[in-house]
Design a protein around this motif. Structure first.
Motif, PDB file in Angstrom:
ATOM      1  N   GLU A 154       0.816  -1.219   0.000  1.00 50.98           N
ATOM      2  CA  GLU A 154       0.000   0.000   0.000  1.00 50.98           C
ATOM      3  C   GLU A 154       0.852   1.272   0.000  1.00 50.98           C
ATOM      4  O   GLU A 154       0.347   2.355   0.265  1.00 50.98           O
ATOM      5  N   LYS A 155       2.141   1.110  -0.301  1.00 49.69           N
ATOM      6  CA  LYS A 155       3.071   2.246  -0.416  1.00 49.69           C
ATOM      7  C   LYS A 155       3.054   3.153   0.812  1.00 49.69           C
ATOM      8  O   LYS A 155       3.051   4.376   0.714  1.00 49.69           O
ATOM      9  N   GLY A 156       3.022   2.522   1.999  1.00 51.66           N
ATOM     10  CA  GLY A 156       3.088   3.269   3.247  1.00 51.66           C
ATOM     11  C   GLY A 156       1.754   3.743   3.796  1.00 51.66           C
ATOM     12  O   GLY A 156       1.722   4.324   4.886  1.00 51.66           O
ATOM     13  N   ASP A 157       0.665   3.505   3.096  1.00 52.55           N
ATOM     14  CA  ASP A 157      -0.649   3.944   3.565  1.00 52.55           C
ATOM     15  C   ASP A 157      -1.127   2.971   4.645  1.00 52.55           C
ATOM     16  O   ASP A 157      -1.620   1.868   4.353  1.00 52.55           O
ATOM     17  N   LEU A 158      -0.978   3.366   5.890  1.00 49.82           N
ATOM     18  CA  LEU A 158      -1.300   2.497   7.013  1.00 49.82           C
ATOM     19  C   LEU A 158      -2.789   2.178   7.083  1.00 49.82           C
ATOM     20  O   LEU A 158      -3.177   1.050   7.437  1.00 49.82           O
ATOM     21  N   PHE A 159      -3.637   3.127   6.742  1.00 50.13           N
ATOM     22  CA  PHE A 159      -5.080   2.899   6.750  1.00 50.13           C
ATOM     23  C   PHE A 159      -5.429   1.721   5.843  1.00 50.13           C
ATOM     24  O   PHE A 159      -6.132   0.785   6.253  1.00 50.13           O
ATOM     25  N   LEU A 160      -4.927   1.735   4.615  1.00 50.54           N
ATOM     26  CA  LEU A 160      -5.223   0.653   3.671  1.00 50.54           C
ATOM     27  C   LEU A 160      -4.532  -0.647   4.076  1.00 50.54           C
ATOM     28  O   LEU A 160      -5.100  -1.731   3.939  1.00 50.54           O
ATOM     29  N   ALA A 161      -3.300  -0.545   4.592  1.00 49.47           N
ATOM     30  CA  ALA A 161      -2.566  -1.745   5.006  1.00 49.47           C
ATOM     31  C   ALA A 161      -3.279  -2.444   6.162  1.00 49.47           C
ATOM     32  O   ALA A 161      -3.409  -3.679   6.165  1.00 49.47           O
ATOM     33  N   LEU A 162      -3.744  -1.676   7.143  1.00 50.38           N
ATOM     34  CA  LEU A 162      -4.473  -2.277   8.260  1.00 50.38           C
ATOM     35  C   LEU A 162      -5.785  -2.898   7.781  1.00 50.38           C
ATOM     36  O   LEU A 162      -6.184  -3.966   8.254  1.00 50.38           O
ATOM     37  N   GLY A 163      -6.443  -2.250   6.840  1.00 49.33           N
ATOM     38  CA  GLY A 163      -7.658  -2.827   6.268  1.00 49.33           C
ATOM     39  C   GLY A 163      -7.386  -4.151   5.583  1.00 49.33           C
ATOM     40  O   GLY A 163      -8.143  -5.111   5.723  1.00 49.33           O
ATOM     41  N   ARG A 164      -6.301  -4.235   4.858  1.00 50.40           N
ATOM     42  CA  ARG A 164      -5.913  -5.509   4.229  1.00 50.40           C
ATOM     43  C   ARG A 164      -5.627  -6.561   5.281  1.00 50.40           C
ATOM     44  O   ARG A 164      -6.018  -7.707   5.144  1.00 50.40           O
ATOM     45  N   TYR A 165      -4.891  -6.157   6.316  1.00 55.43           N
ATOM     46  CA  TYR A 165      -4.526  -7.101   7.370  1.00 55.43           C
ATOM     47  C   TYR A 165      -5.777  -7.717   7.995  1.00 55.43           C
ATOM     48  O   TYR A 165      -5.824  -8.899   8.302  1.00 55.43           O
ATOM     49  N   ASN A 166      -6.792  -6.909   8.175  1.00 53.59           N
ATOM     50  CA  ASN A 166      -8.026  -7.336   8.822  1.00 53.59           C
ATOM     51  C   ASN A 166      -9.049  -7.899   7.848  1.00 53.59           C
ATOM     52  O   ASN A 166     -10.042  -8.467   8.263  1.00 53.59           O
ATOM     53  N   GLY A 167      -8.832  -7.740   6.565  1.00 61.41           N
ATOM     54  CA  GLY A 167      -9.822  -8.185   5.592  1.00 61.41           C
ATOM     55  C   GLY A 167     -10.991  -7.228   5.473  1.00 61.41           C
ATOM     56  O   GLY A 167     -12.081  -7.605   5.061  1.00 61.41           O
ATOM     57  N   SER A 168     -10.751  -5.960   5.838  1.00 57.77           N
ATOM     58  CA  SER A 168     -11.825  -4.958   5.779  1.00 57.77           C
ATOM     59  C   SER A 168     -11.345  -3.718   5.026  1.00 57.77           C
ATOM     60  O   SER A 168     -11.734  -2.610   5.362  1.00 57.77           O
ATOM     61  N   ARG A 169     -10.505  -3.913   4.007  1.00 55.43           N
ATOM     62  CA  ARG A 169      -9.895  -2.800   3.278  1.00 55.43           C
ATOM     63  C   ARG A 169     -10.956  -1.807   2.814  1.00 55.43           C
ATOM     64  O   ARG A 169     -11.959  -2.181   2.234  1.00 55.43           O
ATOM     65  N   GLY A 170     -10.695  -0.527   3.109  1.00 55.51           N
ATOM     66  CA  GLY A 170     -11.589   0.541   2.683  1.00 55.51           C
ATOM     67  C   GLY A 170     -12.604   0.959   3.730  1.00 55.51           C
ATOM     68  O   GLY A 170     -13.217   2.010   3.603  1.00 55.51           O
ATOM     69  N   ARG A 171     -12.786   0.140   4.777  1.00 53.84           N
ATOM     70  CA  ARG A 171     -13.711   0.490   5.847  1.00 53.84           C
ATOM     71  C   ARG A 171     -12.911   1.067   7.009  1.00 53.84           C
ATOM     72  O   ARG A 171     -11.857   0.563   7.362  1.00 53.84           O
ATOM     73  N   PRO A 172     -13.415   2.129   7.657  1.00 51.79           N
ATOM     74  CA  PRO A 172     -12.624   2.842   8.661  1.00 51.79           C
ATOM     75  C   PRO A 172     -12.600   2.246  10.071  1.00 51.79           C
ATOM     76  O   PRO A 172     -11.712   2.576  10.851  1.00 51.79           O
ATOM     77  N   GLU A 173     -13.545   1.389  10.425  1.00 49.79           N
ATOM     78  CA  GLU A 173     -13.667   0.963  11.820  1.00 49.79           C
ATOM     79  C   GLU A 173     -12.387   0.307  12.346  1.00 49.79           C
ATOM     80  O   GLU A 173     -11.892   0.674  13.416  1.00 49.79           O
ATOM     81  N   TYR A 174     -11.873  -0.660  11.618  1.00 56.04           N
ATOM     82  CA  TYR A 174     -10.698  -1.393  12.101  1.00 56.04           C
ATOM     83  C   TYR A 174      -9.438  -0.527  12.127  1.00 56.04           C
ATOM     84  O   TYR A 174      -8.779  -0.444  13.172  1.00 56.04           O
ATOM     85  N   PRO A 175      -9.071   0.130  11.026  1.00 60.32           N
ATOM     86  CA  PRO A 175      -7.880   0.981  11.103  1.00 60.32           C
ATOM     87  C   PRO A 175      -7.977   2.048  12.192  1.00 60.32           C
ATOM     88  O   PRO A 175      -6.993   2.321  12.888  1.00 60.32           O
ATOM     89  N   ASN A 176      -9.153   2.626  12.376  1.00 63.63           N
ATOM     90  CA  ASN A 176      -9.321   3.640  13.410  1.00 63.63           C
ATOM     91  C   ASN A 176      -9.167   3.045  14.805  1.00 63.63           C
ATOM     92  O   ASN A 176      -8.577   3.672  15.693  1.00 63.63           O
ATOM     93  N   ALA A 177      -9.674   1.833  15.013  1.00 65.00           N
ATOM     94  CA  ALA A 177      -9.533   1.174  16.315  1.00 65.00           C
ATOM     95  C   ALA A 177      -8.066   0.869  16.612  1.00 65.00           C
ATOM     96  O   ALA A 177      -7.591   1.074  17.734  1.00 65.00           O
TER      97      ALA A 177
END
Length: 189
Positions: A154-177
């Motif tokens: 994700e070229k350093g984009d932590l929001f998208l990387a965390l979404g991928r990690y959780n299987g919820s890419r593009g949704r804000p709940e998990y990265p924000n938590a």
């Protein structure tokens, strides 16, 4: 520290096609047999580590009452996070959200351990033994290596990387938590 949730937040991490070079790099990353022994360039760096270890141990005492087990967990987490180029506080925040620091946590979709690693990873980059995901160092090594790969993809984009990690890419709940938990685990010397 506020009470941690008892449920796991693991989403359905997706098995993606990986280039052979990526698969090989991840495989090497999880199979490196070096022990988690910290090396320091000077006494100040060692003292900073020891202060971090004491602070994190105090904060984690309610969740992990066994002092020796807690210290081993933190030493291993610090080593694996740094080895993968991650902030240990980020990894602590992710673990808080994913498993609430439960070694044997299993999510409804089958993710295992502290970092809620999906078992398919053991087939893709490991030896296929999914039971090893309950081994502390193995779980932390897989989780940190996979998160690092997603950050790179994700070229350093932590929001998208965390979404991928959780299987919820593009949704804000998990990265924000995870970001909120990360802030709570930041070391304040």
């Amino acid at each position: 520290m506020a009470a941690l949730p008892l449920s796991v937040m693991a989403g359905n991490q997706k098995e993606e096609a990986l280039a052979d070079s990526v698969r090989m790099a991840l495989s090497r990353a999880i199979s490196d047999p070096r022990p988690p022994t910290p090396q320091f360039i000077d006494i100040d760096e060692r003292l900073a580590y020891l202060r971090w270890l004491g602070d994190m141990s105090d904060r984690l005492a309610q969740r992990m009452p066994d002092r020796d087990g807690r210290i081993e967990f933190l030493q291993t987490l610090w080593y694996e996070a740094r080895r993968a180029g991650l902030d240990p506080a980020l990894v602590l925040g992710l673990i808080q959200v994913e498993s609430a620091f439960r070694k044997y946590a299993v999510s409804p979709v089958g993710a295992h351990g502290y970092m809620q690693v999906m078992p398919f990873w053991t087939r893709v980059i490991g030896d296929g033994d999914r039971r090893r995901l309950f081994h502390m160092q193995t779980n932390l090594r897989y989780g940190c290596s996979i998160l690092r790969m997603y950050i790179d993809i994700e070229k350093g984009d932590l929001f998208l990387a965390l979404g991928r990690y959780n299987g919820s890419r593009g949704r804000p709940e998990y990265p924000n938590a995870v970001r909120a938990a990360w802030r709570k685990w930041e070391h304040r010397p």
